[in-house]
Design a protein around this motif. Structure first.
Motif, PDB file in Angstrom:
ATOM      1  N   ALA A  11      74.155  27.288  50.297  1.00 28.59           N
ATOM      2  CA  ALA A  11      75.619  27.438  50.428  1.00 28.59           C
ATOM      3  C   ALA A  11      76.189  28.410  49.400  1.00 28.59           C
ATOM      4  N   THR A  12      75.462  28.659  48.329  1.00 30.57           N
ATOM      5  CA  THR A  12      75.950  29.613  47.309  1.00 30.57           C
ATOM      6  C   THR A  12      75.507  31.035  47.636  1.00 30.57           C
ATOM      7  N   GLY A  13      74.817  31.190  48.747  1.00 22.92           N
ATOM      8  CA  GLY A  13      74.354  32.516  49.164  1.00 22.92           C
ATOM      9  C   GLY A  13      75.367  33.208  50.058  1.00 22.92           C
ATOM     10  N   PHE A  14      75.000  34.397  50.471  1.00 21.46           N
ATOM     11  CA  PHE A  14      75.883  35.254  51.273  1.00 21.46           C
ATOM     12  C   PHE A  14      76.291  34.538  52.571  1.00 21.46           C
ATOM     13  N   LEU A  15      75.313  34.110  53.343  1.00 16.83           N
ATOM     14  CA  LEU A  15      75.586  33.469  54.644  1.00 16.83           C
ATOM     15  C   LEU A  15      76.230  32.098  54.427  1.00 16.83           C
ATOM     16  N   GLY A  16      75.715  31.372  53.441  1.00 16.31           N
ATOM     17  CA  GLY A  16      76.202  30.009  53.193  1.00 16.31           C
ATOM     18  C   GLY A  16      77.659  29.968  52.822  1.00 16.31           C
ATOM     19  N   VAL A  73      72.829  22.625  45.166  1.00 15.07           N
ATOM     20  CA  VAL A  73      73.082  23.722  44.218  1.00 15.07           C
ATOM     21  C   VAL A  73      72.225  23.535  42.976  1.00 15.07           C
ATOM     22  N   ARG A  74      71.820  24.674  42.418  1.00 13.49           N
ATOM     23  CA  ARG A  74      71.108  24.620  41.133  1.00 13.49           C
ATOM     24  C   ARG A  74      71.952  25.374  40.102  1.00 13.49           C
ATOM     25  N   PRO A  75      71.844  24.987  38.832  1.00 11.60           N
ATOM     26  CA  PRO A  75      72.537  25.759  37.799  1.00 11.60           C
ATOM     27  C   PRO A  75      71.964  27.179  37.808  1.00 11.60           C
ATOM     28  N   LYS A  76      72.799  28.208  37.529  1.00  9.97           N
ATOM     29  CA  LYS A  76      72.276  29.577  37.568  1.00  9.97           C
ATOM     30  C   LYS A  76      73.099  30.444  36.621  1.00  9.97           C
ATOM     31  N   ALA A  77      72.431  31.326  35.942  1.00 10.48           N
ATOM     32  CA  ALA A  77      73.087  32.281  35.025  1.00 10.48           C
ATOM     33  C   ALA A  77      74.026  31.556  34.061  1.00 10.48           C
ATOM     34  N   GLN A  90      80.954  24.653  37.826  1.00 11.99           N
ATOM     35  CA  GLN A  90      81.465  26.012  37.561  1.00 11.99           C
ATOM     36  C   GLN A  90      81.123  26.936  38.727  1.00 11.99           C
ATOM     37  N   ARG A  91      79.940  26.768  39.295  1.00 13.02           N
ATOM     38  CA  ARG A  91      79.553  27.631  40.433  1.00 13.02           C
ATOM     39  C   ARG A  91      80.452  27.347  41.635  1.00 13.02           C
ATOM     40  N   VAL A  92      80.693  26.053  41.871  1.00 10.87           N
ATOM     41  CA  VAL A  92      81.536  25.673  43.023  1.00 10.87           C
ATOM     42  C   VAL A  92      82.956  26.200  42.828  1.00 10.87           C
ATOM     43  N   HIS A 102      70.285  24.845  57.435  1.00 12.91           N
ATOM     44  CA  HIS A 102      69.301  25.209  56.400  1.00 12.91           C
ATOM     45  C   HIS A 102      69.274  26.724  56.238  1.00 12.91           C
ATOM     46  N   CYS A 103      70.034  27.212  55.257  1.00 10.52           N
ATOM     47  CA  CYS A 103      70.131  28.662  55.005  1.00 10.52           C
ATOM     48  C   CYS A 103      69.279  29.090  53.817  1.00 10.52           C
ATOM     49  N   ALA A 104      68.986  28.155  52.906  1.00  8.44           N
ATOM     50  CA  ALA A 104      68.310  28.531  51.648  1.00  8.44           C
ATOM     51  C   ALA A 104      66.973  29.203  51.918  1.00  8.44           C
ATOM     52  N   ILE A 155      56.032  39.867  52.427  1.00  8.54           N
ATOM     53  CA  ILE A 155      55.842  38.413  52.279  1.00  8.54           C
ATOM     54  C   ILE A 155      57.051  37.666  52.842  1.00  8.54           C
ATOM     55  N   TYR A 156      58.230  38.304  52.728  1.00  8.69           N
ATOM     56  CA  TYR A 156      59.445  37.633  53.213  1.00  8.69           C
ATOM     57  C   TYR A 156      59.359  37.337  54.705  1.00  8.69           C
ATOM     58  N   THR A 157      59.106  38.380  55.511  1.00 12.65           N
ATOM     59  CA  THR A 157      59.081  38.172  56.966  1.00 12.65           C
ATOM     60  C   THR A 157      57.927  37.253  57.355  1.00 12.65           C
ATOM     61  N   THR A 208      56.595  34.750  55.549  1.00 15.25           N
ATOM     62  CA  THR A 208      56.865  33.334  55.240  1.00 15.25           C
ATOM     63  C   THR A 208      57.999  32.783  56.095  1.00 15.25           C
ATOM     64  N   LYS A 209      58.865  33.659  56.598  1.00 15.80           N
ATOM     65  CA  LYS A 209      59.891  33.174  57.536  1.00 15.80           C
ATOM     66  C   LYS A 209      59.227  32.770  58.856  1.00 15.80           C
ATOM     67  N   ALA A 210      58.188  33.522  59.244  1.00 15.22           N
ATOM     68  CA  ALA A 210      57.452  33.155  60.472  1.00 15.22           C
ATOM     69  C   ALA A 210      56.725  31.817  60.265  1.00 15.22           C
ATOM     70  N   PRO A 244      69.070  35.883  62.863  1.00 17.33           N
ATOM     71  CA  PRO A 244      69.965  37.046  62.735  1.00 17.33           C
ATOM     72  C   PRO A 244      69.144  38.298  62.417  1.00 17.33           C
ATOM     73  N   SER A 245      69.680  39.467  62.778  1.00 15.27           N
ATOM     74  CA  SER A 245      68.974  40.705  62.401  1.00 15.27           C
ATOM     75  C   SER A 245      69.436  41.081  60.992  1.00 15.27           C
ATOM     76  N   ILE A 246      69.993  42.268  60.785  1.00 15.80           N
ATOM     77  CA  ILE A 246      70.430  42.659  59.435  1.00 15.80           C
ATOM     78  C   ILE A 246      71.886  42.249  59.282  1.00 15.80           C
TER      79      ILE A 246
HETATM   80  N1  LIG Z   1      71.049  38.653  54.598  1.00 14.71           N
HETATM   81  C1  LIG Z   1      70.447  39.035  55.697  1.00 14.71           C
HETATM   82  O1  LIG Z   1      70.510  40.202  56.095  1.00 14.71           O
HETATM   83  C2  LIG Z   1      69.690  38.057  56.527  1.00 14.71           C
HETATM   84  C3  LIG Z   1      69.463  36.745  56.097  1.00 14.71           C
HETATM   85  N2  LIG Z   1      68.765  35.898  56.907  1.00 14.71           N
HETATM   86  C4  LIG Z   1      68.496  34.516  56.503  1.00 14.71           C
HETATM   87  O2  LIG Z   1      69.733  33.878  56.186  1.00 14.71           O
HETATM   88  C5  LIG Z   1      69.525  32.922  55.158  1.00 14.71           C
HETATM   89  C6  LIG Z   1      70.515  33.169  54.038  1.00 14.71           C
HETATM   90  O3  LIG Z   1      70.311  34.493  53.590  1.00 14.71           O
HETATM   91  P1  LIG Z   1      71.310  35.125  52.510  1.00 14.71           P
HETATM   92  O4  LIG Z   1      72.539  34.295  52.457  1.00 14.71           O
HETATM   93  O5  LIG Z   1      71.399  36.570  52.781  1.00 14.71           O
HETATM   94  O6  LIG Z   1      70.464  34.904  51.175  1.00 14.71           O
HETATM   95  P2  LIG Z   1      70.985  34.762  49.672  1.00 14.71           P
HETATM   96  O7  LIG Z   1      69.897  35.263  48.814  1.00 14.71           O
HETATM   97  O8  LIG Z   1      72.352  35.302  49.543  1.00 14.71           O
HETATM   98  O9  LIG Z   1      71.120  33.162  49.496  1.00 14.71           O
HETATM   99  C7  LIG Z   1      69.957  32.396  49.358  1.00 14.71           C
HETATM  100  C8  LIG Z   1      70.411  30.975  49.073  1.00 14.71           C
HETATM  101  O10 LIG Z   1      69.258  30.165  48.874  1.00 14.71           O
HETATM  102  C9  LIG Z   1      69.438  29.483  47.633  1.00 14.71           C
HETATM  103  N3  LIG Z   1      68.198  29.241  46.917  1.00 14.71           N
HETATM  104  C10 LIG Z   1      67.223  30.124  46.667  1.00 14.71           C
HETATM  105  N4  LIG Z   1      66.286  29.548  45.907  1.00 14.71           N
HETATM  106  C11 LIG Z   1      66.703  28.277  45.673  1.00 14.71           C
HETATM  107  C12 LIG Z   1      66.181  27.182  44.949  1.00 14.71           C
HETATM  108  N5  LIG Z   1      65.027  27.275  44.295  1.00 14.71           N
HETATM  109  N6  LIG Z   1      66.877  26.025  44.907  1.00 14.71           N
HETATM  110  C13 LIG Z   1      68.062  25.924  45.545  1.00 14.71           C
HETATM  111  N7  LIG Z   1      68.622  26.917  46.265  1.00 14.71           N
HETATM  112  C14 LIG Z   1      67.937  28.078  46.309  1.00 14.71           C
HETATM  113  C15 LIG Z   1      70.259  30.422  46.794  1.00 14.71           C
HETATM  114  O11 LIG Z   1      70.828  29.683  45.725  1.00 14.71           O
HETATM  115  P3  LIG Z   1      71.244  30.439  44.353  1.00 14.71           P
HETATM  116  O12 LIG Z   1      72.623  30.957  44.603  1.00 14.71           O
HETATM  117  O13 LIG Z   1      71.217  29.333  43.339  1.00 14.71           O
HETATM  118  O14 LIG Z   1      70.226  31.528  44.117  1.00 14.71           O
HETATM  119  C16 LIG Z   1      71.265  30.890  47.822  1.00 14.71           C
HETATM  120  O15 LIG Z   1      72.260  29.934  48.000  1.00 14.71           O
HETATM  121  C17 LIG Z   1      68.071  33.066  54.722  1.00 14.71           C
HETATM  122  O16 LIG Z   1      67.313  32.040  55.330  1.00 14.71           O
HETATM  123  C18 LIG Z   1      67.655  34.439  55.263  1.00 14.71           C
HETATM  124  O17 LIG Z   1      66.288  34.462  55.576  1.00 14.71           O
HETATM  125  C19 LIG Z   1      68.283  36.286  58.128  1.00 14.71           C
HETATM  126  C20 LIG Z   1      68.481  37.566  58.564  1.00 14.71           C
HETATM  127  C21 LIG Z   1      69.180  38.544  57.794  1.00 14.71           C
END
Ligand SMILES: NC(=O)C1=CN([C@@H]2O[C@H](COP(=O)(O)OP(=O)(O)OC[C@H]3O[C@@H](n4cnc5c(N)ncnc54)[C@H](OP(=O)(O)O)[C@@H]3O)[C@@H](O)[C@H]2O)C=CC1
Ligand SMILES: CCCCCCCCCCCCCCCCCCCC(=O)SCCNC(=O)CCNC(=O)[C@H](O)C(C)(C)COP(=O)(O)OP(=O)(O)OC[C@H]1O[C@@H](n2cnc3c(N)ncnc32)[C@H](O)[C@@H]1OP(=O)(O)O
Length: 420
Positions: free
Chosen positions: A18-23, A44-48, A54-56, A110-112, A203-205, A207-209, A229-231
């Motif tokens: 959820a702290t990622g781009f898509l999340g 969520v994990r603590p980061k930086a 604080q992250r939320v 499940h986006c992580a 390795i990314y593609t 391990t996703k498979a 999703p694609s890019i």
């Molecule tokens: N971006 C793209 O172009 C595409 C993305 N996708 C898929 O979409 C999904 C999300 O991608 P995107 O949002 O871009 O990726 P990000 O790198 O932006 O986000 C990854 C997320 O996973 C979390 N994460 C990573 N490692 C851990 C860990 N050890 N413990 C807890 N959380 C962790 C990150 O948390 P933290 O913030 O703490 O690092 C972050 O919230 C992925 O599954 C990706 O494969 C698919 C196609 C294209």
């Protein structure tokens, strides 16, 4: 309120990543369109140096969530950050938190993942395979779970030219790889990785498979869907156009072009630039969550969210648009005026890398040294060229993705939901 938005009302939703781009965009859309949802659990994990809270707060206080504050003023009460590290086998979730997740969760997104192309096999398997397995085990203990939505990538089978909405078998069973990594040391893993991943580009593609195979093998009686999703690029419409918060994929290359660092990139100009806006991806994720929970398909459906066969673009057109945009809205203090071209062969690419990238960086660093400043341009240019080399596989090929399931789902939506 749309059918899909109403569906999420009163629901307890678990989002990993959820702290990622898509999340972040997924969370924002849920709070903005279904403010009466019960709770969103985020792992969520603590980061930086930042704590979970604080992250939320940083996320909720960002521009992305400005509209949410108007329609869901109590958003802070509806988000439940749970400490978790997906690198740990049990996610290091406390007993109390685990109990709450298991007893209350209705929907899982499940986006992580680790999306790095240069991660180690051990770390990528831990995050993209083992963690998925662990989450599926958790899900099988959730009595109220209605749907588990796994986010993969359209490139999980990029070793194929035409990719259907099916789960393809991997050459090696995921369990065998997981077990081997437990006793192999890093040196041996590094040595066997190229042979293991075969014709996958990284390795990314790969391990996703593997992660998709784990979803298929460990689905038990779960109601699961996979989205590829694609890019994923910046927002198209919601909550506002042009939002992005990372330098992954095209984002970093576009910035480097705008700053005048990048002058040439080895690409096939007419190859399909299959970029999809992140808000479009999130709209499909919510639709898939609703459809999977309500219609309960008999098997795990795979949904491709790609632009190539609906609204095709190519890298040449994208390049022209990027340069035209920087002509109109230039970066402040660019290194050079943006002016980039695609090169078609390796020799030309190496020539331009020497002449237009490395040499100017060295000259600029000499200037920095002479003026008593720390040289930095050569290091930055080397990193940029390394990034470009890792992305070249994807900009010198085109793929065809079938989108039957996605089109079927679209036909099931009300006109309001079809508009997203
Ligand atoms: N971006 C793209 O172009 C595409 C993305 N996708 C898929 O979409 C999904 C999300 O991608 P995107 O949002 O871009 O990726 P990000 O790198 O932006 O986000 C990854 C997320 O996973 C979390 N994460 C990573 N490692 C851990 C860990 N050890 N413990 C807890 N959380 C962790 C990150 O948390 P933290 O913030 O703490 O690092 C972050 O919230 C992925 O599954 C990706 O494969 C698919 C196609 C294209
Ligand atoms: C001729 C005209 C041209 C005009 C442009 C045309 C467009 C061209 C487009 C190119 C197309 C790209 C095609 C992508 C295809 C992807 C296919 C698969 C899609 C997916 O499923 S997932 C996609 C997401 N994954 C990626 O994009 C790759 C992930 N990135 C990496 O693996 C690494 O970045 C990479 C490429 C190995 C480079 O690693 P490294 O050199 O170590 O650099 P870092 O990534 O660590 O970062 C460098 C530096 O930036 C800071 N940083 C990193 N991430 C962010 C972030 N999210 N936000 C802000 N800052 C970030 C990082 O901290 C580093 O700084 P330091 O100070 O810490 O060193």
């Amino acid at each position: 309120m749309s059918t899909i938005a109403a569906f999420y009302g009163g629901k307890s939703i678990l989002i990993t990543g959820a702290t990622g781009f898509l999340g972040k965009v997924l969370m924002e859309k849920l709070f903005r369109t279904s403010p009466d949802l019960k709770v969103i659990y985020i792992l969520v994990r603590p980061k930086a140096g930042q704590t979970l809270q604080q992250r939320v707060f940083q996320i909720l206080d960002s521009k992305l969530f400005e509209k949410v504050k108007e329609v869901c003023p109590n958003v802070h009460e509806k988000i439940r950050a749970i400490y978790a590290d997906l690198n740990q086998n049990d996610f290091a979730i406390s007993k109390e938190d685990m109990q709450e997740l298991l007893s209350c969760t209705n929907i899982i997104f499940h986006c992580a993942a680790t999306v790095r192309f240069d991660d180690t096999l051990r770390h990528a398997v831990q995050l993209n395979v083992t963690a998925t397995r662990q989450l599926l085990l958790m899900a099988s203990q959730m009595p109220k779970l209605e749907a588990f939505i796994h986010i993969s990538t359209a490139y999980s089978n990029c070793n194929l030219k035409h990719i259907d909405e099916v789960i393809y078998p991997c050459p090696v069973e995921p369990k065998k790889i997981i077990d081997s990594l437990e006793w192999l040391d890093d040196a041996i893993i590094d040595e066997i990785t190229p042979k293991l991943i075969r014709d996958w580009p990284n390795i990314y593609t790969y391990t996703k498979a593997l992660g998709e195979m784990v979803v298929q093998q460990e689905s038990r009686n779960l109601n699961i869907a996979i989205i590829r999703p694609s890019i994923v690029g910046a927002t198209w419409q919601e909550p506002f156009p042009g939002w992005v918060d990372n330098i992954n994929g095209p984002n970093g290359i576009i910035i480097a072009t705008g700053k005048g660092f990048l002058r040439a990139i080895k690409a096939t100009p007419m190859a399909v630039a299959d970029v999809i806006p992140v808000d479009t991806v999130v709209n499909l994720m919510l639709a898939v969550g609703w459809y999977t929970a309500v219609h309960r398909p008999k098997s795990t459906l795979v949904y491709h969210i790609t632009s190539g066969n609906m609204n095709p673009c190519n890298w040449h057109k994208m390049g022209v648009q990027v340069l035209a945009t920087f002509e109109k809205i230039p970066f402040e203090r660019p290194f050079r005026r943006p002016n980039a071209n695609f090169t078609s062969n390796s020799f030309t690419s190496q020539y331009w890398n020497a002449v237009s990238h490395r040499a100017p960086a060295i000259i600029y660093d000499c200037y920095l040294r002479l003026t008593g400043r720390k040289p930095r341009m050569t290091k930055l240019m080397n990193r940029l060229l390394r990034t470009v080399s890792m992305l070249e596989y994807f900009i010198n090929r085109s793929w065809e993705w079938s989108t039957y399931n996605t089109e079927m789902l679209m036909s099931e939506l009300s006109p309001e939901d079809q508009r997203g």
